[in-house]
Scaffold this active site. Structure first.
Site, PDB file in Angstrom:
ATOM      1  N   SER A   9      95.548 137.223 140.946  1.00  0.00           N
ATOM      2  CA  SER A   9      94.976 138.551 140.710  1.00  0.00           C
ATOM      3  C   SER A   9      95.363 139.192 139.405  1.00  0.00           C
ATOM      4  O   SER A   9      94.824 140.245 139.071  1.00  0.00           O
ATOM      5  CB  SER A   9      95.347 139.482 141.866  1.00  0.00           C
ATOM      6  OG  SER A   9      94.683 139.068 143.037  1.00  0.00           O
TER       7      SER A   9
ATOM      8  N   SER B 204      92.271 140.746 141.579  1.00  0.00           N
ATOM      9  CA  SER B 204      92.081 142.087 142.061  1.00  0.00           C
ATOM     10  C   SER B 204      92.604 143.172 141.109  1.00  0.00           C
ATOM     11  O   SER B 204      92.263 144.347 141.283  1.00  0.00           O
ATOM     12  CB  SER B 204      92.803 142.252 143.402  1.00  0.00           C
ATOM     13  OG  SER B 204      94.170 141.997 143.234  1.00  0.00           O
TER      14      SER B 204
END
Lengths: 414, 220
Positions: A96, A72
């Site tokens: 992430s 992310s």
């Protein structure tokens, strides 16, 4: 939910960088609340991998089948890869930091859980969250790690031992190293290019004198489902703080608290976030608590035990892929939903979060599509100095051609 | 000799080639000296799970939907939301293929360590303006919240297994129709004195919503 939020304090990591003389140049885009592996689910729009600029002009990119930056923390990775900054922080709960580092061709470091302070890091999964460090080179990541690591009285999960800043061992003796290749990490969907790079690197280490052997970690293949349940459960708890009263979006009916909360949370969260909250509360229902939540925690212990067994057997580090392929295209990625893609993309990165061990992704090669390919090294708890020394050796051997966008400046001048 | 070759490899690296060219240029020499088999498996070592062999996904009926919406204070919104939950449960079902008999749950990777607990001394505070700075609605030094509903969504609240009915306890001020609670400068929310003109139901929004989620997770 936090679009208008203005933090009244700095996170400890940020404060330490500033105290060490670093300059914070900005904040980067990311998947909403760090839920995603593509950096496509943000209210600010998608993050575009800067490697696209080697193929498309700025005007052409969004009409083309451009490649994602991963997530992310895709914005941070894109910024470092493009040369907009020397280093960036991300978060790493299931990969992430390492996933976008792999797709953007930079170093992505997830240190040991407890080494870096989480004070000021918006919690996603308290038992797995670690601030991530993204840089172009291993040396830069060591500089940053030395500046920010260590105990913080505001985060009781940081270890209390004082951390001695370390330097890389430039004369690492490979004959004293034992590198493990976990066979379960040759998973369905792993591209031939990544397998070939993995094989070539393992063979190169062995040729250079390291002991390389295949190891057995039978429960790591279940990591994703375990992570999925634990993540949803902790999210369901952590996200109860977002009501819109003390901070956050407030746009609902003022007739009652329930209506206000429900509407604030409806407009403030996207489908992905709402979905995880609902799923988490499903798993935490009294009738499901043992079957799902405790079951996931038991599997987590099995995964952690797999790592302990391997490291206790004499293996110093593990060499694995970071991602299944090079950076996927946006159109391909959007064929499935966020949850399905996370279940695919995080397959090699979640194990390190389960066990809390350090892991680093290093770019080593360019794929046939002209995109970065990376491998991951993992080590025992608090083995960062040796882990990064080996990573540095691999980095020097590979001589990876970092993204160079200087031609854009020349084009602009012309 | 292998070490000499490897040392030359290290010195001869070129930025544009990567590990591929290094091996291509010298692989023949290295392989003629030592034969070994690669430790990386040639093929995937496991197959994706066959979902037909898994336990059936529990039914998600309307009562469950309403219960989850009430606990979560978010809505499913549409059929897609419901499908998302079903898929999440289907994925989680794969866990039942793993034998975990006799295995203790793992809460934290720091379970073998003693976490730091600071002494109970006031070391921070006097930051009311900072604490209030992101709130949309404030009145003096109060966060402002509407009253708890007596309607279908909020008739009964479960707090730690004990049912509390707030019927008859919730009434509005004649001039201010909102429930007020005080956020003191020490950042510990304290309830207003209960008199006939003001009613508050909880000192902090966090505590109500947190107990509703029924989490037994340790808060770090």
């Amino acid at each position: 939910m936090l679009q208008s939020y203005n933090p009244p304090y700095n996170a400890t990591m940020v404060e330490k960088v500033i105290d060490a003389g670093g300059i914070i140049v900005g904040k980067a885009n990311m998947d909403e609340f760090a839920m995603g592996s593509g950096s496509l689910d943000s209210c600010h729009g998608a993050v575009i991998n800067p490697w696209n600029l080697l193929t498309f002009s700025c005007n052409q990119i969004q009409r083309s089948d451009w490649c994602i930056a991963g997530g992310s923390s895709g914005g941070s990775a894109a910024a470092v890869a493009a040369g907009a900054c020397l280093a960036a922080f991300g978060s790493d709960t299931g990969g992430s930091t390492r996933n976008p580092a792999s797709y953007c061709g930079i170093v992505g470091l997830k240190p040991t859980y407890g080494l870096l302070s989480r004070h000021g890091l918006i919690p996603l999964v308290n038992s797995m969250d670690v601030p991530g460090i993204m840089t172009k080179t291993i040396e830069d990541s060591v500089i940053l790690l030395n500046a920010v690591a260590g105990h913080d009285i505001r985060d009781s999960t940081t270890v209390q031992e004082s951390l001695t800043p370390f330097t890389l061992d430039h004369e690492i003796d490979l004959s004293k190293l034992h590198v493990g290749i976990p066979k379960e990490f040759h998973a369905p969907g792993l591209s031939e290019e990544v397998v070939e790079m993995w094989r070539a690197t393992a063979d190169h280490l062995e040729q250079a004198g390291a002991k390389v052997s295949q190891v057995y970690m039978p429960h790591t293949r279940h990591c994703l489902i375990c992570y999925h349940v634990l993540c949803c459960c902790e999210v369901a708890s952590n996200f109860s703080r977002y009501t819109g009263i003390e901070f956050g979006l407030r746009s609902g009916s003022e007739e009652s608290t329930e209506e206000l909360y429900a509407q604030n949370r409806h407009y403030g969260f996207n489908d992905v976030v709402r979905g995880r909250i609902l799923a988490g509360n499903f798993f935490l229902l009294r009738k499901n608590f043992d079957r799902f939540f405790l079951k996931a925690q038991r599997i987590r212990r099995l995964i952690s035990n797999d790592f302990k067994a391997v490291f206790d057997s004499g293996v110093h580090f593990l060499l694995t892929p970071t991602t299944l392929t090079d950076a996927p295209s946006f159109n391909w990625f959007c064929e499935k939903d966020n949850r399905s893609r996370c279940a695919e993309q995080d397959i090699f990165t979640t194990p390190a979060n389960m066990a809390g061990i350090p892991a680093v992704s290093i770019p080593l090669r360019i794929s046939r599509r002209g995109l970065p390919l990376s491998l991951q090294l993992m080590g025992p708890h608090f083995s960062e100095s040796r882990l990064l020394s080996l990573a540095h050796w691999l980095e020097q051997q590979a001589g990876f051609p970092h993204l160079d966008l200087d031609f854009l400046d020349k084009q602009a001048i012309e | 000799m292998l070490r000499v070759i490897c040392n030359r490899l290290r010195l001869a690296r070129k930025h544009s080639t990567g590990i591929d060219l290094i091996l291509k240029n010298h692989a023949k020499n290295c392989r003629s000296l030592i034969s070994f088999s690669s430790k990386v498996p040639d093929k995937p070592t496991w197959d994706p799970v066959d979902h037909d062999k898994l336990p059936k996904v529990p039914e998600i009926d309307l009562a469950l939907v309403e219960q989850l919406e009430r606990i979560s204070l978010v809505e499913f919104n549409n059929e897609a939301g419901l499908l998302r939950l079903q898929e999440a449960v289907k994925l989680a079902n794969q866990m039942h293929l793993v034998d975990t008999d006799g295995v203790e749950p793992l809460d934290s990777v720091l379970e073998d360590r003693e976490c730091y607990l600071r002494s109970d001394d006031v070391t921070d505070g006097n930051c009311v303006e900072d604490v209030m700075s992101n709130a949309s609605k404030v009145e003096e030094q109060y966060f402002v919240a509407p009253p708890v509903s007596m309607g279908s969504k909020g008739t009964v609240l479960q707090r730690n297994g004990v049912t509390e009915s707030h019927r008859g306890k919730c009434h509005s001020l004649p001039e201010v129709n909102n429930t007020l609670f005080n956020e003191s400068s020490s950042a510990d929310a304290t309830p207003l004195p209960a008199d006939s003109s003001q009613v508050h139901l909880f000192p902090s929004c966090h505590s109500i919503v947190n107990v509703l989620t029924r989490s037994s997770l340790r808060c770090f």
